[in-house]
Design a protein around this motif. Structure first.
Motif, PDB file in Angstrom:
ATOM      1  N   ALA A  51       0.773  -1.081   0.010  1.00 35.29           N
ATOM      2  CA  ALA A  51      -0.041  -0.091  -0.041  1.00 35.29           C
ATOM      3  C   ALA A  51       0.841   1.161   0.100  1.00 35.29           C
ATOM      4  O   ALA A  51       0.574   2.317  -0.789  1.00 35.29           O
ATOM      5  CB  ALA A  51      -0.849  -0.025   1.104  1.00 35.29           C
ATOM      6  N   PHE A  52       1.771   1.455   0.833  1.00 33.26           N
ATOM      7  CA  PHE A  52       2.652   2.435   0.930  1.00 33.26           C
ATOM      8  C   PHE A  52       3.750   2.782  -0.555  1.00 33.26           C
ATOM      9  O   PHE A  52       3.795   3.836  -0.824  1.00 33.26           O
ATOM     10  CB  PHE A  52       3.620   2.482   2.006  1.00 33.26           C
ATOM     11  CG  PHE A  52       2.823   2.940   3.338  1.00 33.26           C
ATOM     12  CD1 PHE A  52       1.955   2.176   3.977  1.00 33.26           C
ATOM     13  CD2 PHE A  52       3.079   4.149   3.750  1.00 33.26           C
ATOM     14  CE1 PHE A  52       1.185   2.801   5.025  1.00 33.26           C
ATOM     15  CE2 PHE A  52       2.197   4.789   4.796  1.00 33.26           C
ATOM     16  CZ  PHE A  52       1.432   4.024   5.394  1.00 33.26           C
ATOM     17  N   ALA A  53       3.955   1.595  -0.931  1.00 39.07           N
ATOM     18  CA  ALA A  53       4.490   1.915  -2.130  1.00 39.07           C
ATOM     19  C   ALA A  53       3.826   2.160  -3.237  1.00 39.07           C
ATOM     20  O   ALA A  53       4.238   3.094  -4.061  1.00 39.07           O
ATOM     21  CB  ALA A  53       5.276   0.447  -2.600  1.00 39.07           C
ATOM     22  N   PRO A 101       4.526   8.287  -6.049  1.00 37.73           N
ATOM     23  CA  PRO A 101       4.240   8.221  -7.483  1.00 37.73           C
ATOM     24  C   PRO A 101       5.293   7.632  -8.155  1.00 37.73           C
ATOM     25  O   PRO A 101       5.237   6.823  -9.157  1.00 37.73           O
ATOM     26  CB  PRO A 101       4.378   9.642  -7.469  1.00 37.73           C
ATOM     27  CG  PRO A 101       4.032  10.330  -6.207  1.00 37.73           C
ATOM     28  CD  PRO A 101       4.458   9.304  -5.187  1.00 37.73           C
ATOM     29  N   GLU A 102       6.767   7.534  -7.808  1.00 36.86           N
ATOM     30  CA  GLU A 102       7.885   7.025  -8.328  1.00 36.86           C
ATOM     31  C   GLU A 102       7.757   5.423  -8.457  1.00 36.86           C
ATOM     32  O   GLU A 102       8.571   4.820  -9.086  1.00 36.86           O
ATOM     33  CB  GLU A 102       9.043   7.530  -7.930  1.00 36.86           C
ATOM     34  CG  GLU A 102       9.628   7.035  -6.572  1.00 36.86           C
ATOM     35  CD  GLU A 102       9.059   7.734  -5.185  1.00 36.86           C
ATOM     36  OE1 GLU A 102       7.898   8.404  -5.256  1.00 36.86           O
ATOM     37  OE2 GLU A 102       9.456   7.413  -4.168  1.00 36.86           O
ATOM     38  N   LEU A 103       7.219   4.966  -7.534  1.00 36.68           N
ATOM     39  CA  LEU A 103       7.159   3.466  -7.717  1.00 36.68           C
ATOM     40  C   LEU A 103       5.822   2.952  -7.850  1.00 36.68           C
ATOM     41  O   LEU A 103       5.567   1.613  -8.285  1.00 36.68           O
ATOM     42  CB  LEU A 103       7.263   2.993  -6.118  1.00 36.68           C
ATOM     43  CG  LEU A 103       8.710   3.304  -5.550  1.00 36.68           C
ATOM     44  CD1 LEU A 103       8.723   2.916  -3.975  1.00 36.68           C
ATOM     45  CD2 LEU A 103       9.938   2.282  -6.105  1.00 36.68           C
ATOM     46  N   HIS A 104       4.787   3.822  -8.103  1.00 34.64           N
ATOM     47  CA  HIS A 104       3.381   3.050  -8.383  1.00 34.64           C
ATOM     48  C   HIS A 104       3.214   2.153  -9.387  1.00 34.64           C
ATOM     49  O   HIS A 104       2.838   0.944  -9.301  1.00 34.64           O
ATOM     50  CB  HIS A 104       2.320   4.260  -8.339  1.00 34.64           C
ATOM     51  CG  HIS A 104       0.949   3.996  -8.618  1.00 34.64           C
ATOM     52  ND1 HIS A 104       0.651   3.563  -9.982  1.00 34.64           N
ATOM     53  CD2 HIS A 104      -0.002   3.635  -7.713  1.00 34.64           C
ATOM     54  CE1 HIS A 104      -0.670   3.199  -9.899  1.00 34.64           C
ATOM     55  NE2 HIS A 104      -0.810   3.085  -8.391  1.00 34.64           N
ATOM     56  N   ASP A 105       3.640   2.505 -10.691  1.00 27.49           N
ATOM     57  CA  ASP A 105       3.438   1.788 -11.870  1.00 27.49           C
ATOM     58  C   ASP A 105       4.280   0.377 -11.740  1.00 27.49           C
ATOM     59  O   ASP A 105       3.544  -0.708 -12.115  1.00 27.49           O
ATOM     60  CB  ASP A 105       3.887   2.634 -13.008  1.00 27.49           C
ATOM     61  CG  ASP A 105       2.833   3.680 -13.257  1.00 27.49           C
ATOM     62  OD1 ASP A 105       1.914   3.826 -12.423  1.00 27.49           O
ATOM     63  OD2 ASP A 105       3.126   4.368 -14.211  1.00 27.49           O
ATOM     64  N   GLN A 106       5.355   0.611 -11.288  1.00 29.92           N
ATOM     65  CA  GLN A 106       6.189  -0.739 -11.114  1.00 29.92           C
ATOM     66  C   GLN A 106       5.688  -1.712 -10.212  1.00 29.92           C
ATOM     67  O   GLN A 106       5.636  -2.872 -10.395  1.00 29.92           O
ATOM     68  CB  GLN A 106       7.586  -0.270 -10.962  1.00 29.92           C
ATOM     69  CG  GLN A 106       8.869  -1.061 -11.179  1.00 29.92           C
ATOM     70  CD  GLN A 106       9.890  -0.335 -10.666  1.00 29.92           C
ATOM     71  OE1 GLN A 106      10.183   0.819 -10.194  1.00 29.92           O
ATOM     72  NE2 GLN A 106      11.084  -1.066 -10.789  1.00 29.92           N
ATOM     73  N   ILE A 107       5.302  -1.075  -9.170  1.00 32.28           N
ATOM     74  CA  ILE A 107       4.624  -2.066  -8.182  1.00 32.28           C
ATOM     75  C   ILE A 107       3.533  -2.827  -8.514  1.00 32.28           C
ATOM     76  O   ILE A 107       3.115  -3.880  -8.360  1.00 32.28           O
ATOM     77  CB  ILE A 107       4.563  -1.445  -6.727  1.00 32.28           C
ATOM     78  CG1 ILE A 107       5.854  -0.702  -6.235  1.00 32.28           C
ATOM     79  CG2 ILE A 107       3.825  -2.143  -5.575  1.00 32.28           C
ATOM     80  CD1 ILE A 107       6.944  -1.712  -5.821  1.00 32.28           C
ATOM     81  N   LYS A 108       2.728  -1.799  -9.125  1.00 27.09           N
ATOM     82  CA  LYS A 108       1.313  -2.217  -9.583  1.00 27.09           C
ATOM     83  C   LYS A 108       1.483  -3.525 -10.653  1.00 27.09           C
ATOM     84  O   LYS A 108       0.973  -4.527 -10.708  1.00 27.09           O
ATOM     85  CB  LYS A 108       0.568  -1.250 -10.433  1.00 27.09           C
ATOM     86  CG  LYS A 108      -0.992  -1.569 -10.602  1.00 27.09           C
ATOM     87  CD  LYS A 108      -1.500  -0.414 -11.020  1.00 27.09           C
ATOM     88  CE  LYS A 108      -3.021  -0.621 -11.519  1.00 27.09           C
ATOM     89  NZ  LYS A 108      -3.787   0.514 -11.935  1.00 27.09           N
TER      90      LYS A 108
END
Ligand code: G1P
Length: 294
Positions: free
Chosen positions: A269-271, A275-282
């Protein structure tokens, strides 16, 4: 006029047995959610709620927490020389003004109530907050700030609460509710970790409290409760009726980081919120979820 909540107690003396082996050589409060330790989130929340004095109740093997809230001269120098100002900021921020953090030790792990009692001389005769770093709350208005607002309204004890599945009542302190307007629940009883069959409700205390100093009168009796431990919940229960006592259904999401699945969920959730991690983590989460479906 209610007194200002100036002091917050952070019981950080626990052994962290649920996270062995990693907690063999590091405090569980230093476990990272993305790149910040749990204790930093809790301290930031307290500062945002207006807390001026941080009281850590520590134990053996917790020196990493003291180091974390101190300057690191080597890192400062190296990052400065290399012009890494963003990284420099991340290590400077958790360092508070000298004298605003105090430490005391809980010499024996006798329970949460005992840990809080260890801070009695440091708290003195004023209402104060308690934050358990295991409970991480993501919220627009910090959870403790929401509670301070309720304290200013009611002048009494306030705990943050949320409904849990009925089968989980034996993990938490549970409220017996006199009246409930959907936001504030007036407390008429408190039970520590009741069996689902006898739990008075499913409204559970999360690790955020604002308590009047009279709590120390009861804690000083050092009576043992559930699990043979000196429970904070038992002493809180004895304060009911003497001053207003409310459970606040806070706005936000709580992650129980004392539990492996909850800790993992907090990291996701925190990742995702970065914004800088969102797409990659998703993408990563999606990939694993899809693979698991086969
Ligand atoms: C403690 C309290 C419990 C509370 C919980 C919140 O339990 O004793 O009343 O509901 O924290 O996380 P612990 O997690 O230490 O077993």
């Amino acid at each position: 006029m209610t007194k200002k909540i100036r002091k917050a107690v952070f019981p950080v003396g626990g052994l962290g047995t649920r996270f062995l082996p990693v907690t063999k050589a590091m405090p569980k409060e230093m476990l990272p959610v993305v790149d910040k330790p749990l204790i930093q989130y809790a301290v930031e929340e307290a500062l945002e709620a207006g807390i001026e004095e941080i009281i850590f109740v520590t134990g053996r093997g917790k020196a990493a927490i003291e180091d974390f809230f101190d300057h690191s001269f080597e890192l400062r120098q190296v990052l400065g020389e290399r012009g890494k100002s963003a990284e420099l900021h991340t290590i400077e921020f958790p360092v508070l003004e000298a004298g605003s953090i105090v430490y005391t030790r809980q010499q024996d792990p006798l329970g949460l109530g005992h840990a809080v009692w260890c801070a009695r001389e440091l708290v003195g005769d004023e209402p104060f907050a308690i934050l358990l770093a295991d409970d991480l709350v993501m919220a627009d208005t910090p959870c403790l700030k929401q509670m301070v607002d309720v304290f200013e309204e009611t002048g009494g004890n306030v705990v943050a609460v949320e409904d849990v599945p009925p089968e989980h009542t034996n993990r938490y302190g549970i409220l017996d509710v006199a009246s409930d307007d959907g936001r504030l629940a007036e407390v008429k009883g408190l039970v520590e970790k009741p069996d689902p069959a006898v739990a008075p409700s499913t409204l559970s205390i999360i690790g955020r409290y604002i308590l009047l100093p009279e709590i120390f009168d009861y804690l000083s009796e050092r009576k043992k409760g559930a699990g043979g431990e000196i429970q904070l919940t038992d002493s809180m229960a004895r304060m009911i009726g003497q001053a207003p006592f409310h459970g606040l259904r806070f706005e936000g999401t709580r992650f129980d980081c004392g539990d492996k699945a909850g800790f993992f969920e907090a990291n996701v959730a925190f990742a995702l919120a970065r914004p800088e991690l969102h797409d990659q983590i998703k993408d990563i989460v999606k990939t694993y979820a899809a693979e698991d479906g086969h």
